[in-house]
Design a protein around this motif. Structure first.
Motif, PDB file in Angstrom:
ATOM      1  N   ASP A 194       0.805  -1.224   0.000  1.00  0.00           N
ATOM      2  CA  ASP A 194       0.000   0.000   0.000  1.00  0.00           C
ATOM      3  C   ASP A 194       0.842   1.280   0.000  1.00  0.00           C
ATOM      4  N   GLY A 195       2.175   1.136  -0.112  1.00  0.00           N
ATOM      5  CA  GLY A 195       3.048   2.305  -0.122  1.00  0.00           C
ATOM      6  C   GLY A 195       3.249   2.927   1.236  1.00  0.00           C
ATOM      7  N   GLN A 196       2.917   2.181   2.301  1.00  0.00           N
ATOM      8  CA  GLN A 196       3.004   2.718   3.662  1.00  0.00           C
ATOM      9  C   GLN A 196       3.983   1.903   4.519  1.00  0.00           C
ATOM     10  N   GLY A 197       5.173   1.687   3.992  1.00  0.00           N
ATOM     11  CA  GLY A 197       6.203   1.003   4.768  1.00  0.00           C
ATOM     12  C   GLY A 197       6.698   1.875   5.906  1.00  0.00           C
ATOM     13  N   HIS A 198       7.481   1.285   6.808  1.00  0.00           N
ATOM     14  CA  HIS A 198       7.894   2.058   7.990  1.00  0.00           C
ATOM     15  C   HIS A 198       8.801   3.225   7.633  1.00  0.00           C
ATOM     16  N   LEU A 199       9.567   3.151   6.531  1.00  0.00           N
ATOM     17  CA  LEU A 199      10.387   4.298   6.134  1.00  0.00           C
ATOM     18  C   LEU A 199       9.523   5.458   5.645  1.00  0.00           C
ATOM     19  N   VAL A 200       8.404   5.137   5.047  1.00  0.00           N
ATOM     20  CA  VAL A 200       7.460   6.181   4.621  1.00  0.00           C
ATOM     21  C   VAL A 200       6.825   6.819   5.854  1.00  0.00           C
ATOM     22  N   LYS A 201       6.478   5.993   6.825  1.00  0.00           N
ATOM     23  CA  LYS A 201       5.791   6.491   8.028  1.00  0.00           C
ATOM     24  C   LYS A 201       6.667   7.429   8.856  1.00  0.00           C
ATOM     25  N   ILE A 202       7.981   7.203   8.821  1.00  0.00           N
ATOM     26  CA  ILE A 202       8.852   8.129   9.562  1.00  0.00           C
ATOM     27  C   ILE A 202       9.308   9.274   8.651  1.00  0.00           C
ATOM     28  N   GLU A 203       8.659   9.383   7.488  1.00  0.00           N
ATOM     29  CA  GLU A 203       8.857  10.480   6.535  1.00  0.00           C
ATOM     30  C   GLU A 203      10.274  10.548   5.979  1.00  0.00           C
ATOM     31  N   LYS A 204      10.909   9.397   5.880  1.00  0.00           N
ATOM     32  CA  LYS A 204      12.219   9.384   5.247  1.00  0.00           C
ATOM     33  C   LYS A 204      12.060   9.375   3.731  1.00  0.00           C
ATOM     34  N   PHE A 205      11.041   8.664   3.237  1.00  0.00           N
ATOM     35  CA  PHE A 205      10.744   8.621   1.806  1.00  0.00           C
ATOM     36  C   PHE A 205       9.286   8.999   1.591  1.00  0.00           C
ATOM     37  N   ASN A 206       9.028   9.778   0.577  1.00  0.00           N
ATOM     38  CA  ASN A 206       7.659  10.154   0.238  1.00  0.00           C
ATOM     39  C   ASN A 206       7.349   9.731  -1.194  1.00  0.00           C
ATOM     40  N   GLY A 207       6.074   9.626  -1.497  1.00  0.00           N
ATOM     41  CA  GLY A 207       5.656   9.350  -2.868  1.00  0.00           C
ATOM     42  C   GLY A 207       5.777   7.910  -3.300  1.00  0.00           C
TER      43      GLY A 207
END
Length: 201
Positions: free
Chosen positions: A128-141
């Motif tokens: 769903d594009g919501q991995g933990h790196l996305v959640k800590i705002e390290k990667f977006n999009g």
């Protein structure tokens, strides 16, 4: 009787000698605080082989780390030159490449394992594009496999096996190439699992 007394004295002598040797060894080990003590069989734990960054007199250039001979390939290496790292190569791979593996439970389970290790930190375990790196705002999009749009056109849910394989091999945008970490056969297993996620399973 005399024999048994001699045997007892002999045993006492051996016991006393053992204690004396043990005491001497202990005392000598404690004498110098910087000493590492006696070492037994050093060759059992000291490497005989050269380290890659060590000088080596066996080669003309004096280096241990040598380039492989020309025109050699690592074990398990597969050429992928027919589909270059371009938009045209990506589209051609999408049109021509077909997953050579059978979609069975073993391949899917192994694909899931590799996906969780290599892909889920960004893409999320559900895709769903919501991995933990996305959640800590390290990667977006990072797009969702179900609802996201591909940066190269079309929807993620419509990506073919060849396009997914090409992307794993070369990377795209913030996603780097995984060719050095994931063997071709394991890339196909990940592709298989991603296509299962595309179906919402």
């Amino acid at each position: 009787m005399k024999g048994s007394i001699l045997a007892m004295n002999k045993n006492k002598f051996v016991y006393a000698a053992f204690l004396a040797i043990a005491f001497a060894a202990t005392f000598s080990a404690c004498k110098d605080k910087r000493s590492t003590g006696l070492e037994y069989a050093r060759n059992m734990y000291d490497p005989i082989a050269y380290n890659p960054d060590q000088p080596n007199k066996n080669f003309k250039d004096g280096k241990t780390a040598q380039l492989p001979p020309a025109n050699t390939k690592p074990v398990g290496f597969e050429e992928y030159d027919e589909y270059p790292n371009t938009l045209e190569g990506y589209n051609e791979a999408g049109a021509k490449m077909v997953n050579p593996l059978t979609a069975d439970s073993i391949n899917l389970e192994q694909g899931k394992h590799s996906f969780v290790v290599f892909c889920a930190p960004c893409h999320g375990e559900k895709g769903d594009g919501q991995g933990h790196l996305v959640k800590i705002e390290k990667f977006n999009g990072v797009p969702s496999y179900l609802t996201g749009a591909s940066s190269r056109g079309g929807n993620m849910i419509d990506l073919t096996a060849g396009k997914i394989y090409h992307t794993i091999t070369y990377g795209v945008n913030n996603m780097g190439s995984h060719a050095s970490q994931i063997l071709p056969i394991d890339r196909w297993k990940i592709v298989m699992y991603v296509q299962q996620l595309q179906k919402g399973q």
